[in-house]
Design an enzyme around this catalytic site. Structure first.
Site, PDB file in Angstrom:
ATOM      1  N   THR A 177       0.852  -1.197   0.000  1.00 45.79           N
ATOM      2  CA  THR A 177       0.000   0.000   0.000  1.00 45.79           C
ATOM      3  C   THR A 177       0.886   1.244   0.000  1.00 45.79           C
ATOM      4  O   THR A 177       1.924   1.262   0.655  1.00 45.79           O
ATOM      5  CB  THR A 177      -0.871  -0.012   1.277  1.00 45.79           C
ATOM      6  OG1 THR A 177      -1.767  -1.110   1.191  1.00 45.79           O
ATOM      7  CG2 THR A 177      -1.640   1.288   1.464  1.00 45.79           C
ATOM      8  N   ARG A 237     -14.238  -6.949  -0.411  1.00 43.21           N
ATOM      9  CA  ARG A 237     -13.547  -6.624   0.861  1.00 43.21           C
ATOM     10  C   ARG A 237     -12.944  -5.210   0.769  1.00 43.21           C
ATOM     11  O   ARG A 237     -12.286  -4.868  -0.199  1.00 43.21           O
ATOM     12  CB  ARG A 237     -12.442  -7.651   1.112  1.00 43.21           C
ATOM     13  CG  ARG A 237     -11.590  -7.375   2.362  1.00 43.21           C
ATOM     14  CD  ARG A 237     -10.285  -6.702   2.022  1.00 43.21           C
ATOM     15  NE  ARG A 237      -9.388  -6.565   3.165  1.00 43.21           N
ATOM     16  CZ  ARG A 237      -8.298  -5.806   3.181  1.00 43.21           C
ATOM     17  NH1 ARG A 237      -7.966  -5.107   2.110  1.00 43.21           N
ATOM     18  NH2 ARG A 237      -7.537  -5.743   4.237  1.00 43.21           N
ATOM     19  N   GLY A 241     -10.378  -2.518   2.653  1.00 40.46           N
ATOM     20  CA  GLY A 241      -9.318  -2.467   3.662  1.00 40.46           C
ATOM     21  C   GLY A 241      -9.359  -1.164   4.443  1.00 40.46           C
ATOM     22  O   GLY A 241     -10.304  -0.383   4.355  1.00 40.46           O
ATOM     23  N   ASP A 242      -8.300  -0.945   5.186  1.00 37.47           N
ATOM     24  CA  ASP A 242      -8.205   0.262   6.002  1.00 37.47           C
ATOM     25  C   ASP A 242      -7.910   1.517   5.193  1.00 37.47           C
ATOM     26  O   ASP A 242      -8.259   2.622   5.597  1.00 37.47           O
ATOM     27  CB  ASP A 242      -7.083   0.105   7.041  1.00 37.47           C
ATOM     28  CG  ASP A 242      -5.731  -0.074   6.350  1.00 37.47           C
ATOM     29  OD1 ASP A 242      -5.630  -0.959   5.476  1.00 37.47           O
ATOM     30  OD2 ASP A 242      -4.790   0.676   6.662  1.00 37.47           O
ATOM     31  N   THR A 278       0.135   1.801   6.315  1.00 34.52           N
ATOM     32  CA  THR A 278       0.286   0.687   5.377  1.00 34.52           C
ATOM     33  C   THR A 278       0.398  -0.574   6.216  1.00 34.52           C
ATOM     34  O   THR A 278       0.750  -0.516   7.395  1.00 34.52           O
ATOM     35  CB  THR A 278       1.526   0.888   4.476  1.00 34.52           C
ATOM     36  OG1 THR A 278       1.685  -0.262   3.640  1.00 34.52           O
ATOM     37  CG2 THR A 278       2.802   1.094   5.274  1.00 34.52           C
ATOM     38  N   GLY A 279       0.075  -1.711   5.617  1.00 36.83           N
ATOM     39  CA  GLY A 279       0.163  -2.967   6.371  1.00 36.83           C
ATOM     40  C   GLY A 279      -1.143  -3.735   6.314  1.00 36.83           C
ATOM     41  O   GLY A 279      -2.006  -3.472   5.473  1.00 36.83           O
ATOM     42  N   GLY A 337      -4.655  -4.549   6.878  1.00 35.72           N
ATOM     43  CA  GLY A 337      -5.704  -3.565   7.079  1.00 35.72           C
ATOM     44  C   GLY A 337      -6.655  -3.825   8.225  1.00 35.72           C
ATOM     45  O   GLY A 337      -7.079  -2.888   8.906  1.00 35.72           O
TER      46      GLY A 337
HETATM   47  N1  GLY Z   1      -3.545  -1.837   4.115  1.00 34.10           N
HETATM   48  C1  GLY Z   1      -4.121  -2.286   2.937  1.00 34.10           C
HETATM   49  C2  GLY Z   1      -5.187  -3.245   3.102  1.00 34.10           C
HETATM   50  O1  GLY Z   1      -5.174  -4.044   4.026  1.00 34.10           O
HETATM   51  O2  GLY Z   1      -6.090  -3.248   2.285  1.00 34.10           O
END
Ligand code: GLY
Length: 303
Positions: free
Chosen positions: A172, A200, A202-203, A223-224, A226
């Protein structure tokens, strides 16, 4: 008196292998150069983060734009968010399949809509109606990712436990900036996680989770993995701590400890306040990062 601008970008936090380090460093350096060109001639923080993220969406190294991870159905589904710390206006898209640069659509939402989010076909329709050309989903897919998904799906049981390990790719991308008018902004863009279920989210595109900006506190991009990040609403958590007087450098580290200890999550964060103080931290083996100020520029893979 004008403020000295600052730009910080990240290109994912995980165990980036040695042979991929150069591509990651080039990617974050190119993104920083693009954003900095705007900031140094008086451009806005919002424009700078958008341009920096576009560069990384266009770079197949990263899990954003073309070259992103594929979902369970073999499609790219992208999420992005951008936020203006001066006005608290934000724009986000989720689960889009036909946009090369989802951050451009997010920016249009921020500028031209009274809404904050559009998802899936509605987001693509909004983008097209506002002059952004749509592409085919196939245009976003590259052979490396077809092979990565095939390999994952054919060894699903062995990989299941590993998929969210800190060693697994989380590329990300994101940027935070401060402009000459003293305004801050943040943006984050992602293709999400490998083999994710269709739909889905993500964050990254969720306000306060993967991205946040408020001139009264800070601009943040994460980043990481989510799901743990969104459970903690981590970007807002970190920004609020800066707003309460803690230094971004310290809060960034604290956020990574909190992520690990509270929900066993992993990832990275960049954090910047309106005085130009910033922090970069990750709890993964590596994270690609880069920054530029009027006095210094640097890029690295460990911090
Ligand atoms: N951080 C990106 C995701 O998990 O979608």
């Amino acid at each position: 008196m004008p403020t000295n601008p600052v730009l910080v970008v990240h290109g994912g936090a995980w165990a980036i292998p040695d042979e991929m380090v150069e591509a990651h460093l080039n990617g974050v350096r190119n993104a920083t150069a693009a954003g900095w060109r705007l900031l140094e001639r008086g451009g806005s923080a919002l424009d700078a983060v958008e341009e920096a993220v576009v560069v990384m969406e266009d770079d197949e190294t990263f899990d954003a734009g073309r070259g992103s991870f594929l979902n369970r159905d073999g499609k790219v589904q992208l999420d992005a968010f951008i936020m203006d710390g001066a006005t608290l206006r934000g724009g986000g898209v989720g689960c889009v399949e036909r946009l090369r640069n989802p951050v451009r659509a997010a920016r249009k939402i921020l500028s031209d809509s009274t809404h904050v989010y559009f998802v899936a076909e509605g987001a693509e329709r909004f983008a097209e109606e506002h002059g952004i050309a749509l592409c085919r989903n196939e245009d976003l897919i590259i052979p490396r990712e077809i092979e990565r998904l095939r390999e994952y799906q054919s060894h699903m049981e062995e990989h299941r436990a590993d998929l969210f390990a800190p060693t697994i790719s989380h590329d990300t991308v994101g940027a935070v900036a401060l402009d000459r008018d003293g305004k801050i902004a943040a943006s984050t863009s992602t293709g999400g996680t490998l083999n994710k279920d269709p739909g889905r989210l993500g964050d990254s595109s969720l306000i306060g989770c993967g991205c946040y900006a408020d001139n009264a506190s800070a601009a943040a991009s994460t980043t990481g993995w989510g799901e743990p990040i969104m459970k903690l609403v981590l970007a807002k958590w970190a920004a609020d701590r800066v707003g309460s007087g803690s230094l971004p450098e310290w809060v960034a580290k604290e956020a990574m400890n909190y992520l690990k200890q509270r929900v066993n999550g992993h990832g990275g964060i960049i954090l910047l306040d309106a005085e130009g103080r910033f922090g970069i931290a990750h709890n993964t083996p590596r994270m690609a990062w880069s920054f530029q100020t009027v006095h210094r520029k640097d890029a690295g893979i460990e911090k």
